[in-house]
Design a protein around this motif. Structure first.
Motif, PDB file in Angstrom:
ATOM      1  N   GLN A  61      39.007  40.287  44.484  1.00  0.00           N
ATOM      2  CA  GLN A  61      37.595  40.003  44.207  1.00  0.00           C
ATOM      3  C   GLN A  61      36.918  41.219  43.571  1.00  0.00           C
ATOM      4  O   GLN A  61      36.136  41.079  42.628  1.00  0.00           O
ATOM      5  CB  GLN A  61      36.866  39.601  45.499  1.00  0.00           C
ATOM      6  CG  GLN A  61      35.427  39.217  45.295  1.00  0.00           C
ATOM      7  CD  GLN A  61      35.258  37.959  44.476  1.00  0.00           C
ATOM      8  OE1 GLN A  61      36.079  37.055  44.562  1.00  0.00           O
ATOM      9  NE2 GLN A  61      34.232  37.890  43.673  1.00  0.00           N
ATOM     10  N   ALA A  64      38.066  41.390  40.035  1.00  0.00           N
ATOM     11  CA  ALA A  64      37.411  40.349  39.234  1.00  0.00           C
ATOM     12  C   ALA A  64      35.954  40.723  38.943  1.00  0.00           C
ATOM     13  O   ALA A  64      35.463  40.517  37.830  1.00  0.00           O
ATOM     14  CB  ALA A  64      37.482  38.999  39.952  1.00  0.00           C
ATOM     15  N   LYS A  67      35.924  43.385  36.266  1.00  0.00           N
ATOM     16  CA  LYS A  67      36.245  42.786  34.972  1.00  0.00           C
ATOM     17  C   LYS A  67      35.042  42.004  34.442  1.00  0.00           C
ATOM     18  O   LYS A  67      34.723  42.073  33.252  1.00  0.00           O
ATOM     19  CB  LYS A  67      37.444  41.852  35.151  1.00  0.00           C
ATOM     20  CG  LYS A  67      38.057  41.379  33.902  1.00  0.00           C
ATOM     21  CD  LYS A  67      39.018  42.382  33.384  1.00  0.00           C
ATOM     22  CE  LYS A  67      39.907  41.718  32.352  1.00  0.00           C
ATOM     23  NZ  LYS A  67      40.710  42.672  31.683  1.00  0.00           N
TER      24      LYS A  67
END
Length: 179
Positions: A61, A64, A67
């Motif tokens: 997480q 992510a 990103k």
């Protein structure tokens, strides 16, 4: 007495039975302790696996989110660049439009100047023919100039293609020739 005899003989069996029962109880207790240990290790193992999965989920997480932030920043940069390019394109289009208007104005001016040049050239030919007393050629030039511009425009000193002294001279020649 027979009861007494039977008793002692049954007592060793009884003791053996008690020992056997005790050993079985101890064995059951040991197996219960073993199964408790196995159960505890099993629970600890499941807890560790769950903890590892939670940790892995957290790491994924976080990756992510990082990103996503990077992509958001890139999108913002690209949006800003596109907005800047659009503003520059709009500015260039405005410049092109202004230059087109100037070009149209200059083309109008060039056309007007060309008409003035043609009219002055015709006036020069008219003066030459008038000075040489060639009334026929002078009348033809006047007819040609009147057809191209109209006499009212040619004799008006404030209008193009003949203005000022040129318009006055044209009017004088026309009056002298009686045309």
């Amino acid at each position: 007495m027979s009861e007494q005899k039977n008793r002692p003989a049954s007592e060793p069996n009884r003791v053996e039975d008690d020992v056997t029962i005790y050993e079985e109880a101890v064995s059951i207790d040991r197996s219960r302790q073993k199964s408790r240990k196995v159960f505890v290790f099993y629970i600890i193992g499941l807890f560790c696996v769950a903890l590892a999965l939670i940790l892995l989920s957290y790491v994924m997480q976080a990756h992510a989110n990082q990103k996503l932030e990077t992509l958001g920043a890139q999108l913002t940069e690209q949006t800003d660049a596109a907005a800047g390019a659009k503003a520059r394109a709009d500015q260039l289009q405005a410049t092109i439009d202004a230059l087109q208007e100037q070009t149209d104005e200059l083309n109008g001016t060039v056309e007007q100047q060309q008409q003035s040049i043609d009219a002055l050239n015709s006036l020069w030919q008219l003066e030459r023919a008038w000075q040489q007393s060639d009334e026929e050629a002078a009348a033809a030039i006047i007819a040609q100039m009147d057809a191209a511009y109209t006499r009212a425009v040619l004799v008006d000193a404030s209008q193009e293609p003949l203005s000022g002294e040129a318009a006055a001279e044209y009017a004088a020649i026309c009056a002298d020739l009686g045309v």
